[in-house]
Design an enzyme around this catalytic site. Structure first.
Site, PDB file in Angstrom:
ATOM      1  N   GLY A  19       0.831  -1.204   0.000  1.00 56.22           N
ATOM      2  CA  GLY A  19       0.000   0.000   0.000  1.00 56.22           C
ATOM      3  C   GLY A  19       0.862   1.250   0.000  1.00 56.22           C
ATOM      4  O   GLY A  19       1.845   1.319   0.725  1.00 56.22           O
ATOM      5  N   ARG A  80       0.936  -4.559  -5.611  1.00 52.61           N
ATOM      6  CA  ARG A  80       1.143  -5.894  -5.064  1.00 52.61           C
ATOM      7  C   ARG A  80       1.666  -6.737  -6.233  1.00 52.61           C
ATOM      8  O   ARG A  80       1.434  -6.390  -7.385  1.00 52.61           O
ATOM      9  CB  ARG A  80      -0.170  -6.502  -4.537  1.00 52.61           C
ATOM     10  CG  ARG A  80      -1.071  -5.473  -3.839  1.00 52.61           C
ATOM     11  CD  ARG A  80      -1.040  -5.543  -2.348  1.00 52.61           C
ATOM     12  NE  ARG A  80      -1.886  -4.460  -1.804  1.00 52.61           N
ATOM     13  CZ  ARG A  80      -1.661  -3.864  -0.659  1.00 52.61           C
ATOM     14  NH1 ARG A  80      -0.636  -4.199   0.092  1.00 52.61           N
ATOM     15  NH2 ARG A  80      -2.455  -2.919  -0.221  1.00 52.61           N
ATOM     16  N   ASP A 111       5.361  -4.974   6.105  1.00 48.07           N
ATOM     17  CA  ASP A 111       5.980  -6.265   6.447  1.00 48.07           C
ATOM     18  C   ASP A 111       5.863  -7.289   5.318  1.00 48.07           C
ATOM     19  O   ASP A 111       6.747  -8.128   5.134  1.00 48.07           O
ATOM     20  CB  ASP A 111       5.420  -6.816   7.768  1.00 48.07           C
ATOM     21  CG  ASP A 111       3.915  -6.927   7.768  1.00 48.07           C
ATOM     22  OD1 ASP A 111       3.268  -6.385   6.856  1.00 48.07           O
ATOM     23  OD2 ASP A 111       3.370  -7.559   8.688  1.00 48.07           O
ATOM     24  N   THR A 134       4.227   2.406   5.514  1.00 45.28           N
ATOM     25  CA  THR A 134       2.838   1.922   5.465  1.00 45.28           C
ATOM     26  C   THR A 134       2.019   2.755   6.430  1.00 45.28           C
ATOM     27  O   THR A 134       2.498   3.067   7.532  1.00 45.28           O
ATOM     28  CB  THR A 134       2.726   0.425   5.824  1.00 45.28           C
ATOM     29  OG1 THR A 134       1.346   0.114   6.084  1.00 45.28           O
ATOM     30  CG2 THR A 134       3.546   0.037   7.043  1.00 45.28           C
ATOM     31  N   ASP A 136      -0.323   1.782   8.098  1.00 42.79           N
ATOM     32  CA  ASP A 136      -0.859   0.922   9.170  1.00 42.79           C
ATOM     33  C   ASP A 136      -0.058   0.986  10.473  1.00 42.79           C
ATOM     34  O   ASP A 136      -0.578   0.624  11.524  1.00 42.79           O
ATOM     35  CB  ASP A 136      -0.917  -0.539   8.706  1.00 42.79           C
ATOM     36  CG  ASP A 136      -1.777  -0.710   7.462  1.00 42.79           C
ATOM     37  OD1 ASP A 136      -2.573   0.201   7.183  1.00 42.79           O
ATOM     38  OD2 ASP A 136      -1.633  -1.735   6.773  1.00 42.79           O
ATOM     39  N   ASP A 138       2.078  -1.013  11.557  1.00 43.91           N
ATOM     40  CA  ASP A 138       1.983  -2.344  12.176  1.00 43.91           C
ATOM     41  C   ASP A 138       3.307  -3.110  12.115  1.00 43.91           C
ATOM     42  O   ASP A 138       3.349  -4.306  12.341  1.00 43.91           O
ATOM     43  CB  ASP A 138       0.879  -3.165  11.488  1.00 43.91           C
ATOM     44  CG  ASP A 138       1.099  -3.311   9.991  1.00 43.91           C
ATOM     45  OD1 ASP A 138       2.001  -2.652   9.443  1.00 43.91           O
ATOM     46  OD2 ASP A 138       0.362  -4.091   9.358  1.00 43.91           O
ATOM     47  N   ARG A 180      -5.810  -2.554   8.068  1.00 47.25           N
ATOM     48  CA  ARG A 180      -5.776  -4.010   7.820  1.00 47.25           C
ATOM     49  C   ARG A 180      -6.190  -4.790   9.050  1.00 47.25           C
ATOM     50  O   ARG A 180      -7.339  -4.894   9.343  1.00 47.25           O
ATOM     51  CB  ARG A 180      -4.380  -4.435   7.360  1.00 47.25           C
ATOM     52  CG  ARG A 180      -4.112  -4.081   5.929  1.00 47.25           C
ATOM     53  CD  ARG A 180      -3.501  -5.264   5.278  1.00 47.25           C
ATOM     54  NE  ARG A 180      -2.878  -4.918   4.023  1.00 47.25           N
ATOM     55  CZ  ARG A 180      -2.160  -5.766   3.331  1.00 47.25           C
ATOM     56  NH1 ARG A 180      -1.917  -6.960   3.796  1.00 47.25           N
ATOM     57  NH2 ARG A 180      -1.671  -5.425   2.181  1.00 47.25           N
TER      58      ARG A 180
HETATM   59  P1  ATP Z   1       0.755  -2.627   3.390  1.00 48.69           P
HETATM   60  O1  ATP Z   1       0.492  -3.449   4.611  1.00 48.69           O
HETATM   61  O2  ATP Z   1       0.905  -1.195   3.661  1.00 48.69           O
HETATM   62  O3  ATP Z   1      -0.190  -2.878   2.277  1.00 48.69           O
HETATM   63  P2  ATP Z   1       2.788  -4.564   2.681  1.00 48.69           P
HETATM   64  O4  ATP Z   1       4.163  -4.428   2.158  1.00 48.69           O
HETATM   65  O5  ATP Z   1       2.629  -5.335   3.959  1.00 48.69           O
HETATM   66  O6  ATP Z   1       2.217  -3.088   2.820  1.00 48.69           O
HETATM   67  P3  ATP Z   1       1.625  -6.702   1.122  1.00 48.69           P
HETATM   68  O7  ATP Z   1       0.534  -6.673   0.121  1.00 48.69           O
HETATM   69  O8  ATP Z   1       1.470  -7.612   2.277  1.00 48.69           O
HETATM   70  O9  ATP Z   1       1.836  -5.183   1.570  1.00 48.69           O
HETATM   71  O10 ATP Z   1       2.995  -7.110   0.388  1.00 48.69           O
HETATM   72  C1  ATP Z   1       3.451  -6.378  -0.747  1.00 48.69           C
HETATM   73  C2  ATP Z   1       4.089  -7.319  -1.720  1.00 48.69           C
HETATM   74  O11 ATP Z   1       5.210  -7.963  -1.113  1.00 48.69           O
HETATM   75  C3  ATP Z   1       3.204  -8.465  -2.194  1.00 48.69           C
HETATM   76  O12 ATP Z   1       2.315  -8.094  -3.213  1.00 48.69           O
HETATM   77  C4  ATP Z   1       4.261  -9.438  -2.712  1.00 48.69           C
HETATM   78  O13 ATP Z   1       4.735  -9.034  -3.957  1.00 48.69           O
HETATM   79  C5  ATP Z   1       5.385  -9.263  -1.665  1.00 48.69           C
HETATM   80  N1  ATP Z   1       5.204 -10.272  -0.606  1.00 48.69           N
HETATM   81  C6  ATP Z   1       4.386 -10.238   0.463  1.00 48.69           C
HETATM   82  N2  ATP Z   1       4.488 -11.355   1.200  1.00 48.69           N
HETATM   83  C7  ATP Z   1       5.408 -12.134   0.585  1.00 48.69           C
HETATM   84  C8  ATP Z   1       5.943 -13.428   0.854  1.00 48.69           C
HETATM   85  N3  ATP Z   1       5.582 -14.162   1.905  1.00 48.69           N
HETATM   86  N4  ATP Z   1       6.888 -13.911  -0.009  1.00 48.69           N
HETATM   87  C9  ATP Z   1       7.294 -13.191  -1.071  1.00 48.69           C
HETATM   88  N5  ATP Z   1       6.800 -11.953  -1.383  1.00 48.69           N
HETATM   89  C10 ATP Z   1       5.873 -11.434  -0.569  1.00 48.69           C
END
Ligand code: ATP
Length: 348
Positions: A19, A80, A111, A134, A136, A138, A180
């Site tokens: 995000g 994503r 994360d 982020t 969030d 979190d 979230r």
């Molecule tokens: P926010 O919580 O603000 O949306 P975020 O980084 O936690 O940020 P996610 O959608 O969980 O958002 O992860 C972003 C991208 O990171 C995913 O679309 C994917 O490409 C990669 N990603 C997340 N989890 C994994 C994982 N376990 N293994 C490999 N890549 C991952």
């Protein structure tokens, strides 16, 4: 005034993932300015990890980051990337980094994005650093993530306006906030807007309740609303975390009407919380973290997240940072409980 770079670092890649959050641009600016200071080239990959798979990249220069610090969103776009959950996608991304002679990768995200960095290290030996960006808030290991302060301020401004109209009609509003599965935004905004109730994962559980238990919850909420409205003849605002009540704020309003005859207006603040010019706190945090990320790489470190704790820049292993979601602090939860208890004891 270019300082000597004694490391072998020549070319670093930078991307924003997950995000988007206000202040990501300020972090991009800081990384670019710091890297240029140490005579390191910065390659920006677009659309999160998709940019590595689709080879969407360009060299980031001074002119890209001029006037960027006050802009919301992210110059590099965010996304994503489903392919990154599979080894084939990660291997392909690693190959791009090898082909483009990238020495290190900095990812600004949450994360989930750090999980992506951890996965990448199976197939790529370059240095990796995560910057927590982020709304969030979190991510463990940092007091605040980039974007959180702006999101909270944006939500406060919106709810202050809702309060005006709610007061005029003595209405009950249920305002749904982002986060979230974390109540960081909901609690902070709830306290700052003097919400009459804060419903979040940390103080209110709905999951796995029977229909009867859920109805009991509705009656608890309704009883508080009725008592407060009788006492103050005024508005009543509930802040609720997204993903808490099945069907969200709209469904909670329907359920309250059906089971308790209480009329509520649901309001989902949604994506406005992710937009807007970053507040000073996010700009400053992003600037400090961006510079620290480059300096941490130059010092030869890898697999770290940059954080800020008690006003000092810190580092934490990415593998530690993703272990637990950061909890809303007990002091915040208690502050909300205490102020409501004090308000309830006050005589009109
Ligand atoms: P926010 O919580 O603000 O949306 P975020 O980084 O936690 O940020 P996610 O959608 O969980 O958002 O992860 C972003 C991208 O990171 C995913 O679309 C994917 O490409 C990669 N990603 C997340 N989890 C994994 C994982 N376990 N293994 C490999 N890549 C991952």
């Amino acid at each position: 005034m270019n300082e000597k770079n004694h490391s072998s670092l020549k070319r670093i890649a930078l991307l924003t993932s997950g995000g988007d959050a206000p202040g990501m641009n300020a972090a991009i600016r800081a990384v670019v300015l710091a890297a240029h200071h140490y005579q390191i080239e910065v390659i920006g990959f677009k659309h999160g990890y998709n940019g590595l798979l689709n080879k969407e990249f360009f060299t980031l220069n001074f002119h890209h980051v001029h006037g960027l610090i006050n802009q919301g969103g992210t110059l590099l776009k965010s996304a994503r990337c489903k392919a990154f959950y599979h080894d084939d996608g990660v291997k392909q991304a690693a190959q791009t980094l090898v082909n483009e002679s990238i020495d290190a990768l900095i990812v600004i995200g949450g994360d989930g994005s750090f999980n992506g960095l951890i996965a990448l290290q199976k197939y790529w030996s370059g240095q990796v650093i995560g910057i927590p960006g982020t709304i969030d808030n979190d991510v463990d290991g940092t007091d605040h993530t980039i974007g959180f302060a702006t999101a909270v301020n944006t939500a406060i401004e919106a709810i202050d306006k809702i309060r005006d109209t709610a007061d005029a009609f003595e209405r009950v509003f249920i305002v749904e906030l982002m986060g979230r599965h974390s109540g960081q935004i909901t609690f902070n905004v709830g306290i700052a807007c003097a919400a009459e109730q804060v419903l979040s994962f940390e103080n209110f559980s709905v999951a796995q309740l029977s229909a009867e238990q859920r109805n009991a919850r509705l009656i608890e909420i309704a009883t508080d609303i009725k008592q407060a409205q009788q006492k103050y003849q005024s508005s009543y605002i509930i802040t609720i975390a997204e993903n808490l009540w099945p069907g969200g704020a709209n469904q909670l309003a329907i359920d309250l009407k059906k089971h308790t005859e209480i009329d509520c207006t649901a309001c989902i603040l949604g994506y406005i919380q992710r937009g807007g010019s970053p507040v000073a706190k996010d700009r400053i945090l992003a600037t400090k973290m961006g510079v620290a990320a480059v300096q941490t790489l130059i010092a030869g470190n890898t697999n770290l997240m940059i954080g800020e704790q008690n006003n000092s820049i810190t580092t934490l292993l990415l593998t530690e940072a993703i272990k637990h979601q950061k909890r809303v602090s007990d002091s915040l939860i208690n502050a909300q409980k205490d102020i409501l208890a004090m308000a309830a004891q006050t005589q009109c």
